[in-house]
Each structure stands twice: as structure tokens, then as C-alpha cells.
Design an enzyme around this catalytic site. Structure first.
Site, PDB file in Angstrom:
ATOM      1  N   VAL A   3       0.871  -1.125   0.127  1.00  0.00           N
ATOM      2  CA  VAL A   3       0.119  -0.081   0.152  1.00  0.00           C
ATOM      3  C   VAL A   3       0.822   1.158   0.083  1.00  0.00           C
ATOM      4  O   VAL A   3       2.068   1.303   0.599  1.00  0.00           O
ATOM      5  CB  VAL A   3      -0.889  -0.111   1.355  1.00  0.00           C
ATOM      6  CG1 VAL A   3      -1.597   1.262   1.410  1.00  0.00           C
ATOM      7  CG2 VAL A   3      -1.729  -1.248   1.376  1.00  0.00           C
ATOM      8  N   CYS A   4       0.594   2.153  -0.794  1.00  0.00           N
ATOM      9  CA  CYS A   4       1.124   3.547  -0.809  1.00  0.00           C
ATOM     10  C   CYS A   4       2.746   3.508  -1.204  1.00  0.00           C
ATOM     11  O   CYS A   4       2.783   2.739  -2.172  1.00  0.00           O
ATOM     12  CB  CYS A   4       1.159   4.005   0.723  1.00  0.00           C
ATOM     13  SG  CYS A   4       1.311   5.894   1.006  1.00  0.00           S
ATOM     14  N   THR A   5       3.592   4.122  -0.560  1.00  0.00           N
ATOM     15  CA  THR A   5       5.177   3.933  -0.920  1.00  0.00           C
ATOM     16  C   THR A   5       5.673   2.599  -0.321  1.00  0.00           C
ATOM     17  O   THR A   5       6.795   2.397  -0.816  1.00  0.00           O
ATOM     18  CB  THR A   5       5.670   5.058  -0.241  1.00  0.00           C
ATOM     19  OG1 THR A   5       5.418   4.961   1.003  1.00  0.00           O
ATOM     20  CG2 THR A   5       5.382   6.418  -0.797  1.00  0.00           C
TER      21      THR A   5
END
Lengths: 276, 276
Positions: free
Chosen positions: A149-151
């Protein structure tokens, strides 16, 4: 995304005091708890036995992992492991501490789902941590699903796990995926073979829902969505760079320039000494 | 919503071991962290000094509080307190432990935001806990915003804080609000004077975004929404009772019959001895 300040220090001091006392009535609080809960009524055909590893590290963005945890934690029969370099409490952001339940060593060798969330400076540190990269490479090589998820996808990328895969990330991170051999896709959730990556922070809910559709019958995923009342209705429409007002986007980009530079620096180092 | 099982016990044992050892390098992990983070670049005009109390209790649904925490934790200058009956670690669900930073006694007397999440059996226990109800009544009487997510509104109701207010809850809880004198509203987020209530679990993100719009300029809320990449896109459409397939809804309702009965029982008791 992460920010860290004096409130975290205060909280860590409080928590350190508690650790030192060693008298917290933990077992009592558990044994006084409710019985096994409503998921016990799940039909046998909907039960599984997945081993799920959710990776924690200092200053991970809590919602990146707690959003998916809501959905994955309802896979009746599955076991969730919060995995970190040790079982010391992990400071996430703004005073919230997360508690590992397994270490890189004690985490099951074969995972059904490996998930890592993102952040900013904490994520850069994770991308530079040989123990983290070794853990991801080892479990990622055998996990049925390798997810982020995300970075968090940049950490997977740094570990070499997205080389040649289509993937997404937080909007600030998507253009950086190519630094690690991944193919940037501007979508909220991207599945490519057994890799599943989500966009920024809140995309973890969408990623996890899509993932449990692949692990269980559709009706099960629908039931969990209903329990979560996941019919989102944000009061504003600034959740993506193409919808946010230009001045808001410019400010957000400005705040993240240090992170972007850090990722490029890590990538340059990684390219020097792959496979690291 | 909550479920609790042997994995929690395993985790609590591990955590108990850590507590007993008292050797976790907490300060080291803090001091080695990133500098103050990207929110430092927030203009002075966008900073505040809110005192925010997020209430924790055994088996609270983690996402109910961590969703809002993402947004509220980005209010530059604000202080977040995770408040519980003591600073012992709080078991939420599926192995996730949350860590209080204040007790009912040490929490600031005047809060800008008081927020409580929901659950099932744990929430019933909270509704029966005199110390919890006393805390909510005291801080709720003066808080600028009294807010809840999911079945947390039933706890507010039991404390007498929603009497005569329009409010929402998890879909299973909305018809129960009238037991506590509240006016059921079938909306995702409901504001009535200084009360703000959210629907089930994931509605905490919508609640918090709407709340920070009221605490800061719109551009700030837009920026936080952009950081969160909050442009949700669930892969299924079963997040509400009127969208879920009837069989899925029936099963979910069946799983929650014990909870509904428990709330009615608490309400009957509450009516006998208000204000409790």
C-alpha cells in the site's frame, strides 16, 4: 505518510515507563474479553488457513496497514502476523504505537499474503535496511501474494520484487517505480500475476477488498464489505492530483520533495550494487 | 466490529514477555527517526492547538479510530491523546494492540475533539463501564466536538450525550439509537450542533475529513485528502444493507443478533437508572 514530533516522544516516555514496570494486566484483559465473536458463524466452506504477514517498521503510516488489516483480519481461519525486526513496539505517527507479533526470524517461512505499507522518512529508512530487504526477498520469493500500500511498493521495488511488474503507489511514488524496474500504472489497485499494489494510504481498503475476493467466495467479500459499511462518501473531491486544486497539489508536492530526492538516492545506490 | 481469538492470546503472551523484559530500545527508535516531517511546511495560518481525545477500550474496532486518526493527526499543532482506563496496552482485534497515551484521569479536562469508535462485545462492555460513562459525560459536557464512529454512537447514547440529537451509527446500530433518545438518521456522517457521528467502521474517514473542514481552511482539508489519496474505489458494491445481496445481509444480521440483544439489554438497564 508520516510525521513525527514531540508528542511521539512524550508517548514513548509513557510507554517506556509501562515497559519498565512490567505489571500491565495483559492476560486479564484478554481473558475478560468477549467470546470468539461473530465471525464464528462463518460457514466452514468460507474458512481458510492463510498465514498473513503485515510488515511494520518505524514511522510506517498506520492507516496503510490498519485499513487492509480490517479486511484481512476477517478471513476466518487465517492468522495475522505483524512482523518487524523485533517485537519492540513500533512508533508509527502522531503518538500511535503498533505492536509486532513476530520478528523477521519467527515469521512463518511460507506466507499466503505479504503486505507492506508506506510512509515518508520511515519508508526511506526501510529501503536502506538490509534486514528488511533480506526479509522481503526471502518471504516474497515464496509468498502466494506479494502486496503493498502507498509507498510500500517502493520498498518492494528496492527489494527487487517488482522488477518487470505493473504496479502502483502513492501518487508521489508512482513516477519513481521505474527506478526499481517496475511499470508505473496510474490506477488505484494493480494486480499483475501475484503482485498486488495499492495507491496512497486509503487505497489499502480497496486493495484488501479486492484481495479477499481472490481468497474467498464473492459472498464472503461482500459480507465483510457490509460489516465495514464500506460505501465511502468523502465530503471533498481532492483525493487525486488531477482533482485537487493546483495550489493544493503544488503545496503537497513541495512538502514531499525531500522524500522524492531520498527515493532517487536510494535507487541510485541500489543500481550500483544490485541485488543488494 | 470485533472478533477475538487465539491469535490475540498468542500475541498478548509475546507482548507480556516484552513488558516483563523492559528492555525495548524505545527512546533509541524515536531519536533515530526522521526529523519533524513534511507537516512542518504547513503555513502558520493553518496551524492550531487542538486537544484531541481518541477513546480506546478492549476490543474496539481498530479501523474505527485509526481511520479518523490519519486525518486528525495531520492537524498541525494539535495534540492527540489515546485515552483509556489505564495506559496498559489495549487488545483490539485479530492480534492488533493499541497503546493509550493518557488515562481517564490524565486526559486534558477540556478537549476540542472527543472521539469514540465501536465494536461488538467490547462496545457492550464499554456501555456497561461506569468509569467509561463518567469519563464521556465529563469530557463530553465541555468538548467542542463530541464525535463517534460505528457503534461508538451507542456508547455516547448510553452516556446521555445524544439525547435529542440527530445521529447515525453502523447500519446494525442505527435503529437502536432511539433507545438512548437520539434521532436515527440514515446518513453516512451526521452533524447536529456539536455532535458528529459516523456510520460503520470505514465511515470514520468521511467523518474525520468533514470534521477537519470545520477546524481548518478548506484548502488544508483538501491537502490532507490528497496526502491520503482518498478517492475510494471499492471493487464491490455491498457496503450498505440496500446494496448488499439479501442473503449476504441476512447472514450479517444473523451474526449480529447477540450484539443487538445486548444493546437492548443495556438500554433497558439505562432507562431504569438514568443518568447512570
Amino acid at each position: 505518510m508520516v510525521d513525527c514530533d514531540r508528542r511521539t516522544a512524550t508517548m514513548m516516555t509513557l510507554f517506556g515507563t509501562l515497559l519498565a514496570s512490567g505489571t500491565a494486566p495483559l492476560e486479564a484483559s484478554y481473558t475478560s474479553a468477549e467470546p470468539n465473536g461473530y465471525m464464528d458463524k462463518v460457514p466452514a466452506a468460507w474458512k481458510g488457513n492463510e498465514q498473513i504477514g503485515i510488515v511494520l517498521y518505524d514511522h510506517v503510516t498506520a492507516l496503510d496497514v490498519i485499513g487492509p488489516h480490517y479486511f484481512l483480519g476477517r478471513l476466518a481461519g487465517a492468522t495475522i502476523h505483524f512482523v518487524a525486526d523485533s517485537i519492540r513496539p513500533i512508533p508509527s505517527e502522531n503518538g500511535l504505537v503498533l505492536t509486532p507479533t513476530a520478528t523477521f526470524e519467527t515469521c512463518p517461512k511460507n506466507l499466503d499474503v505479504l503486505l507492506i505499507g508506506g510512509g515518508t522518512a520511515g519508508t526511506l529508512a526501510a529501503m536502506r535496511d538490509p534486514a528488511m530487504l533480506a526479509f522481503l526477498r526471502d518471504r516474497g520469493a515464496r509468498a502466494k501474494w506479494v502486496t503493498s500500500v502507498c509507498t510500500g511498493s517502493l520498498v518492494l521495488g528496492r527489494a527487487g520484487l517488482l522488477n518487470g511488474y505493473r504496479a502502483t503507489s502513492h501518487w508521489i511514488g508512482r513516477p519513481l517505480l521505474k527506478e526499481f524496474g517496475a511499470v508505473e500504472v496510474d490506477e488505484r489497485v494493480v494486480f499483475d500475476r501475484n503482485r498486488a499494489t495499492g495507491a496512497g494510504v486509503s487505497a489499502g481498503l480497496d486493495l484488501a477488498l479486492a484481495l479477499i475476493q481472490r481468497l474467498r467466495p464473492t459472498e464472503f467479500a461482500q459480507m465483510v464489505q457490509l460489516f465495514a459499511e464500506y460505501a465511502p462518501a468523502p465530503s471533498l473531491d481532492s483525493g487525486t492530483p488531477d482533482h485537487a486544486p493546483p495550489a493544493v497539489l503544488a503545496r503537497a508536492q513541495d512538502m514531499l520533495t525531500g522524500f522524492v530526492a531520498g527515493v532517487r538516492e536510494v535507487a541510485a545506490t541500489a543500481n550500483d550494487r544490485r541485488p543488494g
